[in-house]
Design a protein around this motif. Structure first.
Motif, PDB file in Angstrom:
ATOM      1  N   HIS A  68       2.477  -0.066  12.337  1.00  0.00           N
ATOM      2  CA  HIS A  68       3.049  -0.956  11.333  1.00  0.00           C
ATOM      3  C   HIS A  68       4.524  -0.642  11.101  1.00  0.00           C
ATOM      4  CE1 HIS A  68       3.186   2.371   8.569  1.00  0.00           C
ATOM      5  NE2 HIS A  68       3.633   1.607   7.609  1.00  0.00           N
ATOM      6  N   SER A  70       8.433  -2.771   9.305  1.00  0.00           N
ATOM      7  CA  SER A  70       9.034  -3.946   8.684  1.00  0.00           C
ATOM      8  C   SER A  70       8.935  -5.148   9.615  1.00  0.00           C
ATOM      9  CB  SER A  70      10.500  -3.675   8.351  1.00  0.00           C
ATOM     10  OG  SER A  70      11.164  -4.867   7.987  1.00  0.00           O
ATOM     11  N   LEU A 126      -4.659  -6.464   6.626  1.00  0.00           N
ATOM     12  CA  LEU A 126      -5.102  -5.496   5.625  1.00  0.00           C
ATOM     13  C   LEU A 126      -5.992  -4.434   6.257  1.00  0.00           C
ATOM     14  CD1 LEU A 126      -5.841  -7.858   2.603  1.00  0.00           C
ATOM     15  CD2 LEU A 126      -4.112  -6.057   2.682  1.00  0.00           C
ATOM     16  N   LEU A 129      -3.671  -2.031   8.083  1.00  0.00           N
ATOM     17  CA  LEU A 129      -2.943  -1.179   7.149  1.00  0.00           C
ATOM     18  C   LEU A 129      -3.859  -0.147   6.513  1.00  0.00           C
ATOM     19  CD1 LEU A 129      -0.650  -3.860   5.478  1.00  0.00           C
ATOM     20  CD2 LEU A 129       0.030  -2.071   7.095  1.00  0.00           C
ATOM     21  N   TRP A 141      -7.007   4.699   0.443  1.00  0.00           N
ATOM     22  CA  TRP A 141      -6.924   3.248   0.295  1.00  0.00           C
ATOM     23  C   TRP A 141      -7.677   2.754  -0.933  1.00  0.00           C
ATOM     24  CZ3 TRP A 141      -3.979  -0.352   2.693  1.00  0.00           C
ATOM     25  CH2 TRP A 141      -4.308  -1.696   2.493  1.00  0.00           C
ATOM     26  N   PRO A 147      -1.509  -4.072  -0.780  1.00  0.00           N
ATOM     27  CA  PRO A 147      -0.287  -4.877  -0.661  1.00  0.00           C
ATOM     28  C   PRO A 147      -0.485  -6.276  -1.245  1.00  0.00           C
ATOM     29  CG  PRO A 147      -0.806  -3.797   1.422  1.00  0.00           C
ATOM     30  CD  PRO A 147      -1.984  -3.610   0.534  1.00  0.00           C
ATOM     31  N   ASN A 148       0.534  -6.758  -1.978  1.00  0.00           N
ATOM     32  CA  ASN A 148       0.474  -8.135  -2.456  1.00  0.00           C
ATOM     33  C   ASN A 148       0.967  -9.076  -1.354  1.00  0.00           C
ATOM     34  OD1 ASN A 148       3.363  -8.119  -2.528  1.00  0.00           O
ATOM     35  ND2 ASN A 148       3.322  -7.276  -4.611  1.00  0.00           N
ATOM     36  N   GLU A 151       4.511  -8.323  -0.023  1.00  0.00           N
ATOM     37  CA  GLU A 151       4.549  -7.095   0.772  1.00  0.00           C
ATOM     38  C   GLU A 151       3.867  -7.294   2.126  1.00  0.00           C
ATOM     39  OE1 GLU A 151       4.514  -3.892  -2.946  1.00  0.00           O
ATOM     40  OE2 GLU A 151       2.635  -4.698  -2.138  1.00  0.00           O
ATOM     41  N   LEU A 152       2.774  -8.048   2.110  1.00  0.00           N
ATOM     42  CA  LEU A 152       2.053  -8.302   3.357  1.00  0.00           C
ATOM     43  C   LEU A 152       2.914  -9.117   4.318  1.00  0.00           C
ATOM     44  CD1 LEU A 152      -0.769  -7.446   4.259  1.00  0.00           C
ATOM     45  CD2 LEU A 152      -1.602  -9.706   3.601  1.00  0.00           C
ATOM     46  N   THR A 155       5.567  -7.060   6.151  1.00  0.00           N
ATOM     47  CA  THR A 155       5.056  -5.972   6.987  1.00  0.00           C
ATOM     48  C   THR A 155       4.520  -6.523   8.304  1.00  0.00           C
ATOM     49  OG1 THR A 155       4.426  -4.708   5.018  1.00  0.00           O
ATOM     50  CG2 THR A 155       3.451  -4.039   7.112  1.00  0.00           C
TER      51      THR A 155
END
Length: 222
Positions: A68, A70, A126, A129, A141, A147-148, A151-152, A155
């Motif tokens: 993962h 940016s 998800l 991640l 976790w 992540p909202n 954010e998702l 990423t």
């Protein structure tokens, strides 16, 4: 009838050792063990015609490796357009011989080749991640905020198959030339160990919050 044991690693021109073939391993379980013990891999990718190698966190789910970063990172944008190479190495000991030529290291390493798949489905994103976070600290976790949507979206998650992989290991003592054993030169192993320190709380942590059990279980300090 299946025995439940994973199939052996498939030999390819890139994963077959040309020298010191005795150091190669074909058991897929040994590949999993090398990956599972590591915390950081090195991702090799070609960006604008030039090679680039980046340290990054990862997570494994079966025979899929999740990486993962940016969504705007040039390395991750370039990765799905061609082949990449991912490596993980554990240094176990320095091998100090009587001659310069026979100095070596005891190590365990894994190398994976392939064209990664850019994960676009939010549910699998998800999942990937979660695999990365759980690999770093199992149990983490379920106690943190997921992540909202923003954010998702920011990423990038890559899925890389472990189909083409090699494992190489060296263990044991010094191997010197027969005539060199008569030299009065110290030879032997210097073991290398990775250790974790006592968890340091964030200064902004609310008073009274103890270090959770999943952290103490993963990083014992006693």
């Amino acid at each position: 009838m299946s025995t439940g044991h994973p199939p052996p690693l498939s030999a390819t021109a890139r994963t077959s050792l040309g020298r010191k073939r005795d150091r190669g391993r074909t058991d897929r379980a040994e590949l999993h063990a090398v990956l599972d013990e590591g915390r950081v891999c090195h991702l090799g990718v070609v960006v604008d015609g030039a090679p680039r190698v980046l340290p990054t966190a990862y997570g494994r789910d079966g025979d899929t490796l999740y990486l993962h970063g940016s969504s705007g990172a040039s390395s991750l944008l370039a990765a799905p357009t061609g082949e990449i190479c991912v490596t993980v190495t554990h240094l176990d000991a320095l091998v100090l011989a009587r001659s310069a030529n026979n100095h070596s290291m005891n190590y365990r390493s894994a190398m994976i080749y392939g064209v990664p798949r850019r994960v676009t489905d939010d549910a699998e994103k998800l999942h990937g991640l979660r695999a990365v976070v759980e690999h770093i600290t199992p149990g983490r976790w379920d106690v943190i905020r997921a992540p909202n949507r923003k954010e998702l979206a920011s990423t990038a998650v890559l899925a890389l198959s472990l189909d083409e992989a090699s494992v190489k290991m060296r263990g044991g003592q010094v191997v010197d030339e027969p005539e060199d054993y008569a030299l009065d030169v110290w030879a032997g192993l210097v073991p290398v160990h990775q250790t974790y320190g006592v968890p340091v709380p964030d200064p902004a942590l609310r008073p009274g919050l103890p270090v959770p059990g999943h952290i103490l279980a993963t990083f014992p300090t006693g």
